[in-house]
Each structure stands twice: as structure tokens, then as C-alpha cells.
Design a protein around this motif. Structure first.
Motif, mmCIF file in Angstrom:
data_model
loop_
_atom_site.group_PDB
_atom_site.id
_atom_site.type_symbol
_atom_site.label_atom_id
_atom_site.label_comp_id
_atom_site.label_asym_id
_atom_site.label_seq_id
_atom_site.Cartn_x
_atom_site.Cartn_y
_atom_site.Cartn_z
ATOM 1 N N ARG A 130 44.142 22.947 16.647
ATOM 2 C CA ARG A 130 43.100 23.017 17.680
ATOM 3 C C ARG A 130 41.700 22.924 17.074
ATOM 4 N NH1 ARG A 130 46.478 21.335 20.073
ATOM 5 N NH2 ARG A 130 47.825 22.320 21.627
ATOM 6 N N GLN A 134 38.865 19.881 17.708
ATOM 7 C CA GLN A 134 37.495 20.145 18.145
ATOM 8 C C GLN A 134 36.483 19.522 17.192
ATOM 9 O OE1 GLN A 134 37.345 24.402 18.503
ATOM 10 N NE2 GLN A 134 38.686 24.453 20.299
ATOM 11 N N ARG A 138 33.903 16.431 18.133
ATOM 12 C CA ARG A 138 32.451 16.605 17.963
ATOM 13 C C ARG A 138 31.876 15.634 16.932
ATOM 14 N NH1 ARG A 138 32.243 22.572 16.232
ATOM 15 N NH2 ARG A 138 30.136 21.956 15.614
ATOM 16 N N ASP A 152 42.768 17.477 23.336
ATOM 17 C CA ASP A 152 41.384 17.133 23.669
ATOM 18 C C ASP A 152 41.313 15.716 24.244
ATOM 19 O OD1 ASP A 152 38.552 16.457 23.536
ATOM 20 O OD2 ASP A 152 38.353 18.223 22.267
#
Length: 303
Positions: A130, A134, A138, A152
Motif C-alpha cells: 500500500r 501511494q 504521487r 490505487d
């Protein structure tokens, strides 16, 4: 509004501290505070709620952070695109990886890539599923080694390997004398699994549910090596990717049993942020990964 002010605000938001942001930006803290005060006055919005112990973004600050991050990233991507037009021989590449999976793949890939592109410096970031998703979403990594499914929606991916999953059992377990088993036979077994939030845990739970039962999990770990050691010690059974099964020379060795009807698999992918400009360095790195894995698979079929 100046670009450097956007950078200052984004850095403060990510560091959650004026002092840490000032250190990262190599600025004096009073100067940083003055720049943010100037920015807030110019746009007539308070971005940060300040207290003696902490700071946090206001609602408007959250919107500002999201938009400013996109602007700064777009500028960074433009720089990369221009750099690509000059030359491929020099530059850097940030690659994310799952720790255990990467430990089995990257030592094969990186020497080949280094030989072909000696001017490209690879920086490696290792995180659990996870957190790595992320970071990739980003834009903190150009691409990351992950396994499906990806949670995501901001990520795109290309498959690099379809890997078979086997069953690890204690050496004295009744299944240890068999060549294969079906998942539906395991409904009364004690399972050892990776912790929730990791991609492989999601897959493992799904295989059991597809077979008609919810697995009884007796131990959880964040490390597949710990999972295998607990299995070898007789604490339960576990699903294990074939790539990370242990050699017969290693201590605390479980027995491995093939799974049939169906044979579960996981798909390893190189993921990157949706819509992000992909540098030539990242594209040739992906090409190298695919070339090495194809050669590895062909070699395994010869023996």
C-alpha cells in the motif's frame, strides 16, 4: 504567486513541520515562515492552522496542496522530457519495489541494466504494497514492482511475470507426503498469512473464498520469510509464491505442495502513475526487466 512558494507550501504540508521543511529546503525557518505568510496574504487564504505543537492544512490548504503538487510534478516531468531529448547516457531513475519480490528479481536485472546503460543511476525505494502504491501514484517513483490487484486507481501497469503459487506445509503435515492438493481441501487448516493491507494477503484470502471458505488465520506477519519459518515450525500452512520458496540447504524448511484445480497465480507488474510522462530511462529499464525474466523462464524450462 511564485513557483518557489508552491514548493515551500508543499514541502511544509508533507513534512508537517516548518522546521523540518526549512531544513529540507536549506532555508532559515523565519525566512520560510515569511514566504508562506506572503503567499497567504497574496491569495487571501490561510493554508495552515498553526499551534505550538503542530501544524495542519486547512480545507483550503488541502485543495492548494493537491493543485500545487500537480503543478510542481508537471514541471518536473517537463524537465525530464527535455533531458531525454538531450541524451540517454546520463541521468537517474527511481524504482520502487516490494522488498522480498525485489530481492529475487532485481539482483538479476540491475547488473544487466548497469552494463547496458552505465550512465543511468538507479535509486531503489522498498516499501510494502500500500505504501509503495501511494508513493508511485504521487510520482515519487518513476515505476514500481508490484503485484495485481492494484488498489490505487491512479496507477497504470504493464505485466512482467505470471507466477505460480504453491502451498507450504510443516514437514510432518499429512499433506507433506502428497505431490499436489486442492484449495477446497484446506478449509479446516490453520493459516499463516501476511498482514492485511499487503497485496498478497488479498490474493490469498480471495483464493480461499473462491473455494468456499474463509481462512482461519492463526498468525500474521509482514514478511513472507517469517511466514515460511512459522510454517516450518509447525504453526500452520501458507500460500507462498514459487519464486520465494526456500532451498533444501536452508534451515527451517517447510514442504512445498503444488496446488491444482485451479492453480493459483499472481501477476507481477511494473506500475507507474496514470498519465505521467515516462522517461526513456524508465522505458529501457522495463525492457531490461522483461528481457531478463524471459531469459530466466527459458532457462528454467531447459532443466
Amino acid at each position: 504567486m511564485e513557483l518557489r512558494q508552491l514548493l515551500y507550501a508543499v514541502t511544509i504540508a508533507e513534512e508537517k513541520s516548518f522546521s523540518r521543511a526549512a531544513d529540507k529546503l536549506h532555508l532559515a525557518q523565519p525566512s520560510l515562515s515569511q514566504q508562506i505568510a506572503k503567499l497567504e496574504k497574496e491569495i487571501n487564504i490561510i493554508l495552515f492552522e498553526r499551534s505550538t505543537s503542530s501544524i495542519r492544512l486547512t480545507d483550503a490548504g488541502e485543495r492548494f496542496y493537491e493543485s500545487a503538487s500537480k503543478i510542481l510534478d508537471s514541471i518536473e516531468q517537463l524537465k525530464k522530457e527535455m533531458q531525454d531529448m538531450v541524451e540517454l547516457e546520463k541521468g537517474g531513475l527511481t524504482v520502487g519495489s516490494l522488498p522480498i519480490t525485489g530481492a529475487h528479481i532485481l539482483p538479476l536485472v540491475l547488473p544487466v541494466f548497469k552494463k547496458k546503460y552505465p550512465g543511468i543511476q538507479v535509486r531503489l525505494i522498498e516499501e510494502a504494497t500500500r505504501a509503495l502504491e501511494q508513493l508511485t501514484a504521487r510520482g515519487k517513483t518513476e515505476m514500481s514492482l508490484l503485484s495485481l490487484p492494484l488498489a490505487d486507481p491512479n496507477l497504470e501497469w504493464e505485466p512482467i511475470l505470471e507466477e505460480e503459487i504453491c502451498l507450504a506445509v510443516p514437514p510432518d503435515h499429512p499433506l507433506s507426503q502428497r505431490e499436489d492438493a486442492e484449495i477446497r481441501e484446506l478449509k479446516d487448516e490453520a493459516f499463516i498469512m501476511l498482514k492485511k493491507g499487503q497485496g498478497f494477503r488479498t490474493l490469498a484470502s480471495g483464493w480461499c473464498e473462491d473455494a468456499g471458505f474463509v481462512p482461519r488465520v492463526v498468525f500474521e506477519s509482514s514478511n513472507i520469510e517469517t511466514v515460511q519459518s512459522l510454517v516450518a515450525a509447525g504453526m500452520g500452512i501458507a500460500f507462498v509464491p514459487k519464486m520465494v520458496t526456500r532451498l533444501s540447504t536452508e534451515p527451517l524448511l517447510p514442504r512445498y505442495v503444488a496446488l491444482r484445480n485451479p492453480t493459483p497465480c499472481r501477476t507481477l507488474v511494473m506500475a507507474y502513475r496514470r498519465g505521467r510522462y515516462r522517461s526513456r530511462a524508465s522505458r529501457v529499464f522495463l525492457d531490461t526487466v522483461q528481457e531478463v525474466l524471459v531469459a530466466m523462464e527459458q532457462a528454467s524450462h531447459r532443466f
